[in-house]
Design a protein around this motif. Structure first.
Motif, PDB file in Angstrom:
ATOM      1  N   VAL A 262       0.836  -1.197   0.000  1.00 31.14           N
ATOM      2  CA  VAL A 262       0.000   0.000   0.000  1.00 31.14           C
ATOM      3  C   VAL A 262       0.878   1.257   0.000  1.00 31.14           C
ATOM      4  O   VAL A 262       0.659   2.190  -0.767  1.00 31.14           O
ATOM      5  CB  VAL A 262      -0.952  -0.001   1.217  1.00 31.14           C
ATOM      6  N   ALA A 263       1.909   1.242   0.843  1.00 26.42           N
ATOM      7  CA  ALA A 263       2.763   2.425   0.980  1.00 26.42           C
ATOM      8  C   ALA A 263       3.526   2.723  -0.303  1.00 26.42           C
ATOM      9  O   ALA A 263       3.920   3.860  -0.559  1.00 26.42           O
ATOM     10  CB  ALA A 263       3.735   2.236   2.142  1.00 26.42           C
ATOM     11  N   GLU A 264       3.725   1.701  -1.110  1.00 27.37           N
ATOM     12  CA  GLU A 264       4.466   1.840  -2.360  1.00 27.37           C
ATOM     13  C   GLU A 264       3.904   2.951  -3.258  1.00 27.37           C
ATOM     14  O   GLU A 264       4.630   3.583  -4.009  1.00 27.37           O
ATOM     15  CB  GLU A 264       4.418   0.491  -3.095  1.00 27.37           C
ATOM     16  N   VAL A 265       2.606   3.195  -3.182  1.00 26.25           N
ATOM     17  CA  VAL A 265       1.989   4.174  -4.083  1.00 26.25           C
ATOM     18  C   VAL A 265       2.115   5.617  -3.574  1.00 26.25           C
ATOM     19  O   VAL A 265       1.803   6.562  -4.289  1.00 26.25           O
ATOM     20  CB  VAL A 265       0.497   3.872  -4.355  1.00 26.25           C
ATOM     21  N   ALA A 266       2.583   5.769  -2.344  1.00 28.42           N
ATOM     22  CA  ALA A 266       2.724   7.121  -1.798  1.00 28.42           C
ATOM     23  C   ALA A 266       3.937   7.797  -2.434  1.00 28.42           C
ATOM     24  O   ALA A 266       5.043   7.308  -2.341  1.00 28.42           O
ATOM     25  CB  ALA A 266       2.877   7.044  -0.281  1.00 28.42           C
ATOM     26  N   LYS A 267       3.698   8.916  -3.115  1.00 32.25           N
ATOM     27  CA  LYS A 267       4.802   9.575  -3.814  1.00 32.25           C
ATOM     28  C   LYS A 267       4.997  11.003  -3.339  1.00 32.25           C
ATOM     29  O   LYS A 267       4.164  11.556  -2.646  1.00 32.25           O
ATOM     30  CB  LYS A 267       4.540   9.571  -5.321  1.00 32.25           C
ATOM     31  N   TYR A 268       6.109  11.566  -3.758  1.00 36.69           N
ATOM     32  CA  TYR A 268       6.445  12.884  -3.237  1.00 36.69           C
ATOM     33  C   TYR A 268       7.060  13.835  -4.272  1.00 36.69           C
ATOM     34  O   TYR A 268       7.994  13.463  -4.975  1.00 36.69           O
ATOM     35  CB  TYR A 268       7.406  12.731  -2.049  1.00 36.69           C
ATOM     36  N   SER A 269       6.551  15.007  -4.332  1.00 34.95           N
ATOM     37  CA  SER A 269       7.048  16.233  -4.991  1.00 34.95           C
ATOM     38  C   SER A 269       7.604  16.182  -6.410  1.00 34.95           C
ATOM     39  O   SER A 269       6.853  16.174  -7.354  1.00 34.95           O
ATOM     40  CB  SER A 269       7.956  16.999  -4.069  1.00 34.95           C
ATOM     41  N   ALA A 270       8.901  16.171  -6.609  1.00 40.17           N
ATOM     42  CA  ALA A 270       9.412  16.369  -7.961  1.00 40.17           C
ATOM     43  C   ALA A 270      10.613  15.478  -8.241  1.00 40.17           C
ATOM     44  O   ALA A 270      11.373  15.146  -7.351  1.00 40.17           O
ATOM     45  CB  ALA A 270       9.795  17.835  -8.145  1.00 40.17           C
ATOM     46  N   LYS A 271      10.750  15.057  -9.493  1.00 43.42           N
ATOM     47  CA  LYS A 271      11.907  14.239  -9.873  1.00 43.42           C
ATOM     48  C   LYS A 271      13.059  15.177 -10.200  1.00 43.42           C
ATOM     49  O   LYS A 271      12.912  16.063 -11.032  1.00 43.42           O
ATOM     50  CB  LYS A 271      11.582  13.451 -11.139  1.00 43.42           C
ATOM     51  N   ASP A 272      14.243  14.923  -9.615  1.00 42.37           N
ATOM     52  CA  ASP A 272      15.326  15.878  -9.875  1.00 42.37           C
ATOM     53  C   ASP A 272      15.791  15.861 -11.334  1.00 42.37           C
ATOM     54  O   ASP A 272      16.325  16.836 -11.825  1.00 42.37           O
ATOM     55  CB  ASP A 272      16.479  15.709  -8.869  1.00 42.37           C
ATOM     56  N   SER A 273      15.521  14.756 -12.051  1.00 39.88           N
ATOM     57  CA  SER A 273      15.924  14.726 -13.462  1.00 39.88           C
ATOM     58  C   SER A 273      15.110  15.723 -14.294  1.00 39.88           C
ATOM     59  O   SER A 273      15.493  16.081 -15.405  1.00 39.88           O
ATOM     60  CB  SER A 273      15.762  13.320 -14.034  1.00 39.88           C
ATOM     61  N   ASP A 274      13.987  16.186 -13.753  1.00 37.87           N
ATOM     62  CA  ASP A 274      13.173  17.190 -14.451  1.00 37.87           C
ATOM     63  C   ASP A 274      13.799  18.582 -14.401  1.00 37.87           C
ATOM     64  O   ASP A 274      13.599  19.383 -15.298  1.00 37.87           O
ATOM     65  CB  ASP A 274      11.777  17.291 -13.817  1.00 37.87           C
ATOM     66  N   TYR A 275      14.521  18.886 -13.320  1.00 42.64           N
ATOM     67  CA  TYR A 275      15.037  20.252 -13.198  1.00 42.64           C
ATOM     68  C   TYR A 275      16.556  20.367 -13.134  1.00 42.64           C
ATOM     69  O   TYR A 275      17.100  21.454 -13.293  1.00 42.64           O
ATOM     70  CB  TYR A 275      14.384  20.983 -12.012  1.00 42.64           C
ATOM     71  N   VAL A 276      17.237  19.237 -12.876  1.00 39.40           N
ATOM     72  CA  VAL A 276      18.694  19.256 -13.038  1.00 39.40           C
ATOM     73  C   VAL A 276      18.953  18.686 -14.433  1.00 39.40           C
ATOM     74  O   VAL A 276      19.078  17.485 -14.616  1.00 39.40           O
ATOM     75  CB  VAL A 276      19.416  18.434 -11.948  1.00 39.40           C
ATOM     76  N   ILE A 277      18.919  19.583 -15.437  1.00 36.49           N
ATOM     77  CA  ILE A 277      18.963  19.145 -16.826  1.00 36.49           C
ATOM     78  C   ILE A 277      20.396  19.308 -17.326  1.00 36.49           C
ATOM     79  O   ILE A 277      20.884  20.416 -17.537  1.00 36.49           O
ATOM     80  CB  ILE A 277      17.979  19.969 -17.698  1.00 36.49           C
TER      81      ILE A 277
END
Ligand code: ZN
Length: 356
Positions: A262-277
């Motif tokens: 169940v906890a596996e689906v809990a996600k958080y905020s932003a992927k760093d690959s999106d903004y550390v380009i």
């Protein structure tokens, strides 16, 4: 070189299940972010002292993050983080990794407690709306937060949702052209727009904020009269967001009800690959600055209903701003026998953690 390596002991950290905790990969990403903060800061030198100071602070804090790690180790060679400084910045790859481990651990504990009490079933809901540009992001987040509270207040929702975990994630589209991979994933969408691989990406430079929600429902939910169909979830979210269209909403049953699943689906905020380009520093700078302002002082994670009650009863600390050192099931009691301390420090030459 061989001889040198013999004297140097690099950090190898494994969880009790044998999973490698890749500290050095996260630290390298963190240093990239620090570099981006430094460049944003420099762009404001002389022209904007307030922004200059803000990003100077970001640069220094992120650079200092997790430079020294002290572990406790028992005779079985089991190791637990004992002391470290974490910068707590919303975009920090190290801190976000620690936070996601912490969310996983907290949600697991909460679900375990709920299940021991009364068995339930779980739903995973994704709530979205149209993509927005950088200027619209901050206000959209305000609206989403308000909409979330309205949504939880609707009778149909209240009748069904016994408790929830809600995490905000923002993805950013950094591709100026449609790639093969993108096309494969959303074929129908591009076909409808008459677009093919290599064409200009209509979502380039757009932000996609959305909620990942874990919902606790009664075991009888799927057969009850209160059951909500996909279209109903969609309509309720549209109403809460005050949209004049039906947004994409995804609802599914979480398979298995072990706390970990169940906890596996809990996600958080932003992927760093999106903004550390890596290949586009100017783009990185503008995305980091946008996200840095949009995410400041926001509750990205929240619990409601019985999940909130159990969070309190289990005495769990603040999910986002709380302790990032002692985060998981890593309790001291699990260490056995005599304890020793081991310290590792980030080494800029090796770009790795070295035993000191
Ligand atoms: Zn950090």
């Amino acid at each position: 070189m061989e001889q040198l390596n013999n004297q140097v002991e690099f950090l190898e950290d494994k969880s009790s299940s044998g999973k490698i905790r890749d500290w050095s990969r996260k630290k390298k990403r963190n240093l990239k972010l620090s570099e981006i903060y430094m460049m944003i800061k420099e762009s404001y030198r002389k022209i904007h002292s307030e922004k200059f100071n803000r990003f100077l602070n970001r640069e220094e804090r992120s650079r200092m993050c997790a430079t020294v790690l002290q572990f406790k180790k028992d005779t079985e060679r089991k190791r637990k983080l004992h002391q470290a400084y974490f910068c707590q910045l919303r975009l920090c790859p190290v801190c976000n990794w620690r936070r996601s481990l912490k969310i996983f651990s907290q949600v697991s504990k909460i679900i375990q407690a709920i299940e021991q009490d009364v068995e339930h079933a779980y739903l995973f809901l994704t709530l979205t709306q149209k993509n927005v540009n950088a200027e619209e992001l901050d206000q959209t987040l305000d609206e989403m937060m308000k909409a979330w509270n309205r949504f939880l207040g609707y009778k149909k929702v209240k009748d069904v949702v016994k408790g929830s975990y809600r995490g905000l994630e923002i993805t950013y589209d950094k591709n100026s052209k449609i790639t093969k991979n993108m096309y494969q994933q959303k074929k129908d969408y591009y076909k409808r727009l008459g677009l093919k691989v290599g064409d200009e990406n209509p979502n380039f430079d757009m932000y996609h904020p959305h909620f990942h929600v874990l919902i606790v429902v009664d075991k009888s939910y799927f057969k009850s009269r209160k059951y909500l169909k996909h279209e109903e979830w969609q309509e309720l979210w549209s109403k809460a967001m005050r949209l004049d269209y039906l947004p994409q909403v995804n609802i599914k049953k979480v398979k298995g009800n072990s706390a970990e699943a169940v906890a596996e689906v809990a996600k958080y905020s932003a992927k760093d690959s999106d903004y550390v380009i890596e290949k586009n520093i100017d783009l990185s700078m503008s995305v980091v600055e946008t996200l840095d302002y949009a995410l400041q002082r926001r509750r990205l994670v929240s619990f409601s209903g019985i999940m909130k009650e159990w969070h309190k009863k289990l005495n769990l600390d603040d999910t986002e701003d709380g302790d990032l050192v002692h985060i998981d099931s890593e309790k001291d009691e699990e260490l056995e026998g005599e304890m020793t301390l081991e310290t590792y420090a980030w080494n800029v030459g090796y770009m790795n953690y070295v035993r000191v």
